[in-house]
Design a protein around this motif. Structure first.
Motif, mmCIF file in Angstrom:
data_model
loop_
_atom_site.group_PDB
_atom_site.id
_atom_site.type_symbol
_atom_site.label_atom_id
_atom_site.label_comp_id
_atom_site.label_asym_id
_atom_site.label_seq_id
_atom_site.Cartn_x
_atom_site.Cartn_y
_atom_site.Cartn_z
ATOM 1 N N THR A 2 0.842 -1.188 0.000
ATOM 2 C CA THR A 2 0.000 0.000 0.000
ATOM 3 C C THR A 2 0.876 1.236 0.000
ATOM 4 O O THR A 2 2.077 1.166 0.210
ATOM 5 N N ASN A 3 0.246 2.405 -0.222
ATOM 6 C CA ASN A 3 1.000 3.653 -0.234
ATOM 7 C C ASN A 3 1.752 3.891 1.065
ATOM 8 O O ASN A 3 2.827 4.456 1.068
ATOM 9 N N GLU A 4 1.163 3.467 2.196
ATOM 10 C CA GLU A 4 1.809 3.680 3.481
ATOM 11 C C GLU A 4 3.030 2.793 3.645
ATOM 12 O O GLU A 4 3.925 3.101 4.413
ATOM 13 N N GLU A 5 3.098 1.672 2.922
ATOM 14 C CA GLU A 5 4.219 0.749 3.052
ATOM 15 C C GLU A 5 5.317 1.030 2.032
ATOM 16 O O GLU A 5 6.407 0.512 2.161
ATOM 17 N N GLU A 6 5.028 1.844 1.016
ATOM 18 C CA GLU A 6 6.023 2.157 -0.002
ATOM 19 C C GLU A 6 7.078 3.085 0.573
ATOM 20 O O GLU A 6 6.765 4.055 1.245
ATOM 21 N N LYS A 7 8.313 2.769 0.271
ATOM 22 C CA LYS A 7 9.406 3.626 0.734
ATOM 23 C C LYS A 7 9.605 4.764 -0.261
ATOM 24 O O LYS A 7 9.568 4.557 -1.467
ATOM 25 N N GLN A 8 9.782 5.946 0.284
ATOM 26 C CA GLN A 8 10.068 7.140 -0.504
ATOM 27 C C GLN A 8 11.424 7.680 -0.059
ATOM 28 O O GLN A 8 11.848 7.452 1.066
ATOM 29 N N LEU A 9 12.086 8.420 -0.940
ATOM 30 C CA LEU A 9 13.345 9.060 -0.566
ATOM 31 C C LEU A 9 13.051 10.382 0.134
ATOM 32 O O LEU A 9 12.198 11.154 -0.308
ATOM 33 N N TYR A 10 13.759 10.616 1.241
ATOM 34 C CA TYR A 10 13.641 11.857 1.997
ATOM 35 C C TYR A 10 15.040 12.320 2.350
ATOM 36 O O TYR A 10 15.993 11.536 2.349
ATOM 37 N N TYR A 11 15.139 13.587 2.693
ATOM 38 C CA TYR A 11 16.417 14.178 3.057
ATOM 39 C C TYR A 11 16.299 14.802 4.444
ATOM 40 O O TYR A 11 15.353 15.528 4.731
ATOM 41 N N VAL A 12 17.290 14.491 5.281
ATOM 42 C CA VAL A 12 17.300 14.956 6.660
ATOM 43 C C VAL A 12 18.596 15.715 6.877
ATOM 44 O O VAL A 12 19.666 15.241 6.512
ATOM 45 N N ASN A 13 18.497 16.917 7.461
ATOM 46 C CA ASN A 13 19.725 17.600 7.880
ATOM 47 C C ASN A 13 19.611 17.821 9.374
ATOM 48 O O ASN A 13 18.520 17.863 9.932
ATOM 49 N N LEU A 14 20.742 17.924 10.022
ATOM 50 C CA LEU A 14 20.740 18.046 11.473
ATOM 51 C C LEU A 14 21.096 19.462 11.918
ATOM 52 O O LEU A 14 21.618 19.675 12.992
#
Length: 115
Positions: A2-14
């Motif tokens: 499902t859409n909730e289980e699909e992995k998407q790319l995200y970017y995190v900065n600290l």
């Protein structure tokens, strides 16, 4: 899946100012180190919650005006708690990270290779 289980790319900065923001778009600011992760919606929300908690704790420490800050044991306990939070963040970034992110984190020795 499902859409909730699909992995998407995200970017995190600290960056302390925007630490709790996880973006689907790379910022490409040479001053920031961005960590690319692949996460489901719930994994992203969990990481955002963790980032928010650590950021909120850091702000509490920075704005604390009391005689408590003269007590080194209290200060050390607060610093240790904040460091544990950062360690948890790097553990999650490593777990969700792309190969490039995992290499970055290993390079700066923030993951125990024995695990």
């Amino acid at each position: 899946m499902t859409n909730e289980e699909e992995k998407q790319l995200y970017y995190v900065n600290l960056n302390p100012i925007s630490m709790d923001t996880i973006s689907p778009v790379r910022v490409n600011d040479g001053q920031l180190i961005e960590y690319e992760i692949a996460a489901t919606l719930s994994e992203r929300e969990d990481l955002e919650h963790l980032l928010h908690e650590v950021t909120a704790h850091d702000v509490e420490l920075g704005n604390l005006i009391s005689f408590r800050h003269f007590d080194d044991t209290e200060g050390d306990a607060d610093k240790n708690e904040y460091q544990r939070g950062l360690n948890d963040i790097f553990d999650e970034l490593y777990r969700l990270g792309t190969e490039e992110t995992k290499a970055k984190i290993k390079e700066i020795h923030l993951i125990n290779d024995e695990t």
